[in-house]
Design a protein around this motif. Sequence first.
Motif, PDB file in Angstrom:
ATOM      1  N   SER A 141       0.820  -1.221   0.000  1.00 35.60           N
ATOM      2  CA  SER A 141       0.000   0.000   0.000  1.00 35.60           C
ATOM      3  C   SER A 141       0.850   1.266   0.000  1.00 35.60           C
ATOM      4  N   GLN A 142       2.009   1.242   0.668  1.00 37.38           N
ATOM      5  CA  GLN A 142       2.883   2.413   0.724  1.00 37.38           C
ATOM      6  C   GLN A 142       3.451   2.750  -0.659  1.00 37.38           C
ATOM      7  N   THR A 143       3.893   1.708  -1.376  1.00 38.82           N
ATOM      8  CA  THR A 143       4.439   1.897  -2.727  1.00 38.82           C
ATOM      9  C   THR A 143       3.350   2.367  -3.683  1.00 38.82           C
ATOM     10  N   ARG A 144       2.143   1.800  -3.531  1.00 38.16           N
ATOM     11  CA  ARG A 144       1.021   2.180  -4.387  1.00 38.16           C
ATOM     12  C   ARG A 144       0.692   3.671  -4.208  1.00 38.16           C
ATOM     13  N   GLU A 145       0.654   4.111  -2.959  1.00 33.06           N
ATOM     14  CA  GLU A 145       0.341   5.516  -2.676  1.00 33.06           C
ATOM     15  C   GLU A 145       1.418   6.453  -3.224  1.00 33.06           C
ATOM     16  N   LYS A 146       2.685   6.028  -3.096  1.00 31.53           N
ATOM     17  CA  LYS A 146       3.806   6.842  -3.593  1.00 31.53           C
ATOM     18  C   LYS A 146       3.716   7.008  -5.115  1.00 31.53           C
ATOM     19  N   LEU A 147       3.444   5.907  -5.819  1.00 31.62           N
ATOM     20  CA  LEU A 147       3.323   5.952  -7.280  1.00 31.62           C
ATOM     21  C   LEU A 147       2.133   6.814  -7.706  1.00 31.62           C
ATOM     22  N   LYS A 148       1.004   6.628  -6.997  1.00 30.81           N
ATOM     23  CA  LYS A 148      -0.210   7.388  -7.327  1.00 30.81           C
ATOM     24  C   LYS A 148       0.025   8.894  -7.162  1.00 30.81           C
ATOM     25  N   LYS A 149       0.794   9.251  -6.143  1.00 32.24           N
ATOM     26  CA  LYS A 149       1.060  10.658  -5.835  1.00 32.24           C
ATOM     27  C   LYS A 149       2.036  11.279  -6.841  1.00 32.24           C
ATOM     28  N   ASN A 150       3.054  10.523  -7.249  1.00 33.91           N
ATOM     29  CA  ASN A 150       4.138  11.079  -8.059  1.00 33.91           C
ATOM     30  C   ASN A 150       3.953  10.973  -9.572  1.00 33.91           C
ATOM     31  N   LEU A 151       3.063  10.083 -10.017  1.00 36.40           N
ATOM     32  CA  LEU A 151       2.884   9.910 -11.463  1.00 36.40           C
ATOM     33  C   LEU A 151       1.847  10.894 -11.989  1.00 36.40           C
ATOM     34  N   ASN A 152       2.317  11.896 -12.683  1.00 43.12           N
ATOM     35  CA  ASN A 152       1.427  12.935 -13.208  1.00 43.12           C
ATOM     36  C   ASN A 152       1.168  12.709 -14.699  1.00 43.12           C
ATOM     37  N   PHE A 153       0.260  11.782 -14.989  1.00 39.71           N
ATOM     38  CA  PHE A 153      -0.120  11.560 -16.385  1.00 39.71           C
ATOM     39  C   PHE A 153      -1.141  12.620 -16.790  1.00 39.71           C
ATOM     40  N   GLU A 154      -1.308  12.791 -18.091  1.00 35.30           N
ATOM     41  CA  GLU A 154      -2.287  13.767 -18.599  1.00 35.30           C
ATOM     42  C   GLU A 154      -3.685  13.476 -18.029  1.00 35.30           C
ATOM     43  N   LYS A 155      -4.387  14.510 -17.675  1.00 34.01           N
ATOM     44  CA  LYS A 155      -5.721  14.350 -17.066  1.00 34.01           C
ATOM     45  C   LYS A 155      -6.779  13.969 -18.105  1.00 34.01           C
ATOM     46  N   ASN A 156      -6.744  14.588 -19.288  1.00 30.79           N
ATOM     47  CA  ASN A 156      -7.813  14.417 -20.274  1.00 30.79           C
ATOM     48  C   ASN A 156      -7.441  13.426 -21.381  1.00 30.79           C
ATOM     49  N   ARG A 157      -6.752  12.354 -21.005  1.00 32.13           N
ATOM     50  CA  ARG A 157      -6.361  11.356 -22.006  1.00 32.13           C
ATOM     51  C   ARG A 157      -7.568  10.478 -22.348  1.00 32.13           C
ATOM     52  N   ASP A 158      -7.574   9.888 -23.556  1.00 30.05           N
ATOM     53  CA  ASP A 158      -8.688   9.020 -23.960  1.00 30.05           C
ATOM     54  C   ASP A 158      -8.297   7.541 -23.855  1.00 30.05           C
ATOM     55  N   PHE A 159      -7.368   7.252 -22.944  1.00 35.52           N
ATOM     56  CA  PHE A 159      -6.946   5.868 -22.722  1.00 35.52           C
ATOM     57  C   PHE A 159      -6.593   5.706 -21.245  1.00 35.52           C
ATOM     58  N   GLY A 160      -6.485   4.461 -20.805  1.00 35.38           N
ATOM     59  CA  GLY A 160      -6.173   4.185 -19.403  1.00 35.38           C
ATOM     60  C   GLY A 160      -4.738   3.714 -19.229  1.00 35.38           C
ATOM     61  N   ILE A 161      -4.272   3.729 -17.981  1.00 32.36           N
ATOM     62  CA  ILE A 161      -2.916   3.280 -17.656  1.00 32.36           C
ATOM     63  C   ILE A 161      -2.978   2.324 -16.463  1.00 32.36           C
ATOM     64  N   ILE A 162      -2.294   1.196 -16.601  1.00 36.68           N
ATOM     65  CA  ILE A 162      -2.113   0.270 -15.481  1.00 36.68           C
ATOM     66  C   ILE A 162      -0.625   0.282 -15.127  1.00 36.68           C
ATOM     67  N   VAL A 163      -0.318   0.551 -13.875  1.00 38.26           N
ATOM     68  CA  VAL A 163       1.074   0.579 -13.416  1.00 38.26           C
ATOM     69  C   VAL A 163       1.450  -0.828 -12.949  1.00 38.26           C
ATOM     70  N   ARG A 164       2.470  -1.412 -13.569  1.00 36.98           N
ATOM     71  CA  ARG A 164       2.872  -2.790 -13.288  1.00 36.98           C
ATOM     72  C   ARG A 164       3.780  -2.871 -12.059  1.00 36.98           C
ATOM     73  N   THR A 165       3.967  -4.085 -11.557  1.00 35.80           N
ATOM     74  CA  THR A 165       4.806  -4.324 -10.376  1.00 35.80           C
ATOM     75  C   THR A 165       6.226  -3.828 -10.585  1.00 35.80           C
ATOM     76  N   ASN A 166       6.768  -4.005 -11.789  1.00 34.76           N
ATOM     77  CA  ASN A 166       8.137  -3.579 -12.097  1.00 34.76           C
ATOM     78  C   ASN A 166       8.360  -2.080 -11.884  1.00 34.76           C
ATOM     79  N   ALA A 167       7.281  -1.297 -11.890  1.00 36.96           N
ATOM     80  CA  ALA A 167       7.409   0.162 -11.755  1.00 36.96           C
ATOM     81  C   ALA A 167       8.009   0.558 -10.415  1.00 36.96           C
TER      82      ALA A 167
END
Length: 398
Positions: A141-167
């Motif tokens: 959960s700690q790593t998940r929160e860190k990635l969620k906080k620091n990854l600034n992908f485009e807000k209005n994209r027309d596709f989704g992103i899945i962050v893999r374990t290797n990240a």
Amino acid sequence: MGHKILITKIFREKKCCIATAVYQEQKLLEVHLESIEQQSILGNIYVGRVKDIVKNLNAAFIEIAPGKPCYYSLEDLKRPLYVKKINSPNLVQGDEVVVQVVRESSGSKPPKISTNLNFSGRFLVLTSENTTLGISKKLDSQTREKLKKNLNFEKNRDFGIIVRTNAALASMDEILDEYHHLKQEYLSVKNHAAHRTVFSCIKREIPEYLHILKDLNLEQVESILSDDLELFQQIQQFLDKLHLNFDHKLTLYEDELLSLNKLYSLDVRIQEALRERVWMKSGGYLVIQTTEALTVIDVNSGKSIAKKYAEEHYLKINLEAADEIAHQIRLRNLSGIIIVDFIDMKSEEDNETLMKTLRASVRNDSVPVQVVDMTKLHLVEITRKKVKKSLAEQISLI
């Protein structure tokens, strides 16, 4: 304990195939065989044509080649990429649509396809229809929160992103670089599709042996061995493309008198993985029988007899069986519904210990596995995601 990857060519009934074997110490965890003559279609993207709509199945059959229909669930229909659309708000016969093969054919079942196109890298997967941001549940959960906080992908994209374990092992710059690469790959497919004819293959997936390297956590790989110069060079180029400095881990094995196949007894291990009976150190054994509908695994005490302490003894055999079952499921690439008949135990505490051990054992699998429950008849239900053909099916096609 790092993984050792063997990539070599082996001959079965005079036909050559590429074998990829994943070892941990001396234990064979996975083995994949792919025909040199007939490459898998898994992951390929095509312009398909709707052949039939089957309302009672809530499904469609879409051809990706003349006479090659694939199963498509209408529940998955969200924002398909049409190349040619008949005048109807729904998916109808004759529509031409961009699809990706997400499951290979198995037995009498045709390949399964999706309009949700996936573009996978080492750290991310881009999805064309699901526009949310997802993070691997294998991360804490700690790593998940860190990635969620620091990854600034485009807000209005027309596709989704899945962050893999290797990240978790990558820098933010590496992840964002891959994001832009996957985005360009997706846009290229989207733009080119409009100008392609029906049954065109817009994107061909990389060979299986390279795909396995991409999906593994390469930081945990101890060494990669190949005794084939052509394969070695392709692996080297692939790792360079991923910007991985793995020269110290990648080795060309050059002993002409003893091939990797012989050195690691790979043929023998493959034959053992096809046997119905698997002996365990305790003297107990498993019987593994696969039908088209499901796989049944029976645990037997075998040569192991200790009547005085029967319950303790049965628990010992069952716990060993739990580890071996998780290993055999992964090694044989079994999927779908798996029913396990363990030796009956009277103690609820022992049954809970067994289920806990089984759940821990299947966590190491590279494919999602769910230990469902133990029924009133003490049968344990397991499901494993179906993606690739089982080892037995792979061999039958070579």
